[in-house]
Write a protein that holds these residues in place. Structure first.
Motif, PDB file in Angstrom:
ATOM      1  N   LEU A 151       0.818  -1.214   0.000  1.00  0.00           N
ATOM      2  CA  LEU A 151       0.000   0.000   0.000  1.00  0.00           C
ATOM      3  C   LEU A 151       0.855   1.267   0.000  1.00  0.00           C
ATOM      4  O   LEU A 151       0.461   2.280  -0.584  1.00  0.00           O
ATOM      5  N   VAL A 152       2.023   1.224   0.639  1.00  0.00           N
ATOM      6  CA  VAL A 152       2.925   2.381   0.590  1.00  0.00           C
ATOM      7  C   VAL A 152       3.362   2.642  -0.854  1.00  0.00           C
ATOM      8  O   VAL A 152       3.315   3.769  -1.348  1.00  0.00           O
ATOM      9  N   VAL A 153       3.782   1.583  -1.539  1.00  0.00           N
ATOM     10  CA  VAL A 153       4.216   1.717  -2.932  1.00  0.00           C
ATOM     11  C   VAL A 153       3.058   2.178  -3.808  1.00  0.00           C
ATOM     12  O   VAL A 153       3.205   3.087  -4.640  1.00  0.00           O
ATOM     13  N   THR A 154       1.884   1.582  -3.610  1.00  0.00           N
ATOM     14  CA  THR A 154       0.687   1.943  -4.389  1.00  0.00           C
ATOM     15  C   THR A 154       0.315   3.395  -4.176  1.00  0.00           C
ATOM     16  O   THR A 154      -0.004   4.113  -5.127  1.00  0.00           O
ATOM     17  N   LYS A 155       0.367   3.841  -2.921  1.00  0.00           N
ATOM     18  CA  LYS A 155       0.032   5.231  -2.587  1.00  0.00           C
ATOM     19  C   LYS A 155       0.904   6.209  -3.367  1.00  0.00           C
ATOM     20  O   LYS A 155       0.400   7.157  -3.974  1.00  0.00           O
ATOM     21  N   PHE A 156       2.210   5.970  -3.368  1.00  0.00           N
ATOM     22  CA  PHE A 156       3.112   6.884  -4.067  1.00  0.00           C
ATOM     23  C   PHE A 156       2.961   6.793  -5.586  1.00  0.00           C
ATOM     24  O   PHE A 156       3.097   7.794  -6.280  1.00  0.00           O
ATOM     25  N   ALA A 157       2.654   5.601  -6.087  1.00  0.00           N
ATOM     26  CA  ALA A 157       2.421   5.457  -7.533  1.00  0.00           C
ATOM     27  C   ALA A 157       1.163   6.227  -7.944  1.00  0.00           C
ATOM     28  O   ALA A 157       1.161   6.949  -8.948  1.00  0.00           O
ATOM     29  N   PHE A 158       0.101   6.094  -7.149  1.00  0.00           N
ATOM     30  CA  PHE A 158      -1.138   6.826  -7.452  1.00  0.00           C
ATOM     31  C   PHE A 158      -0.962   8.330  -7.253  1.00  0.00           C
ATOM     32  O   PHE A 158      -1.595   9.121  -7.954  1.00  0.00           O
ATOM     33  N   LEU A 159      -0.121   8.742  -6.315  1.00  0.00           N
ATOM     34  CA  LEU A 159       0.138  10.164  -6.101  1.00  0.00           C
ATOM     35  C   LEU A 159       0.849  10.774  -7.302  1.00  0.00           C
ATOM     36  O   LEU A 159       0.609  11.935  -7.656  1.00  0.00           O
TER      37      LEU A 159
END
Length: 191
Positions: A153-161
């Protein structure tokens, strides 16, 4: 209603910057001292292994985990994802209004476009916060699945940001290019 956010872009930027500055100061001046210099899980852009996650929790101990839970996840990180999302929507609408194609869309379509590009970040950020808060509140019951999910979720959050940030940058550059092209055409006509 969403389109009204573009009028408040400057105020939202200031508020977001203030909350981000407070969170950053807490991280570097307080939280890192609790964890022996280890960065919080939130700041590990490329994710973390199960061993790294548990090492962070072990370094803080129970009192440190409770402090971070209260002073980060139950305060600043409750409002920051929504605040940043509102700021990104406002900036996207503001920068897009200078583009012929985007500004010719209906109000509903502009709002839906902005929300569609920003909401995945906000949802993944809150999901990551919930998972990490659960791990901090009961580290003994946190297993490899919880750590794997938090890391993903950390990686996903930054990718979506990155998506709305890139769109805002593209809108801004396109608007600048349109302005300079218009100025060039105007100077050629005058000459």
């Amino acid at each position: 209603m969403v389109l009204r956010l573009r009028r408040h872009a400057a105020a939202l930027c200031v508020a977001t910057a203030a909350v981000f500055a407070a969170m950053t100061m807490l991280e570097f001046l307080y939280f890192r001292s609790l964890s022996g210099g280890l960065p919080s899980l939130d700041l590990r852009f490329l994710g973390f292994s199960e061993a790294e996650g548990f090492a962070w929790i072990a370094a803080m101990g129970r009192p440190g985990a409770e402090i971070i839970l209260v002073w980060h996840y139950l305060t600043f990180d409750l409002i920051f994802p929504a605040l940043l999302s509102a700021t990104l929507v406002s900036l996207m609408l503001k920068s897009g209004e200078r583009l012929k194609r985007f500004s010719s869309l209906s109000e509903t379509m502009r709002s839906v476009t902005a929300l569609t590009l920003v909401l995945p970040y906000m949802i993944s950020d809150y999901a990551q916060n919930i998972v990490v808060a659960r791990i901090l509140s009961d580290p003994a019951s946190a297993g490899s699945r919880s750590m794997s999910l938090a890391s993903a979720l950390v990686v996903t959050k930054f990718a979506f940001l990155a998506v709305p940030v890139v769109v805002i940058a593209a809108f801004t550059l396109a608007a600048k290019r349109n302005r300079s092209n218009s100025a060039d055409v105007g100077s050629h006509r005058a000459g």
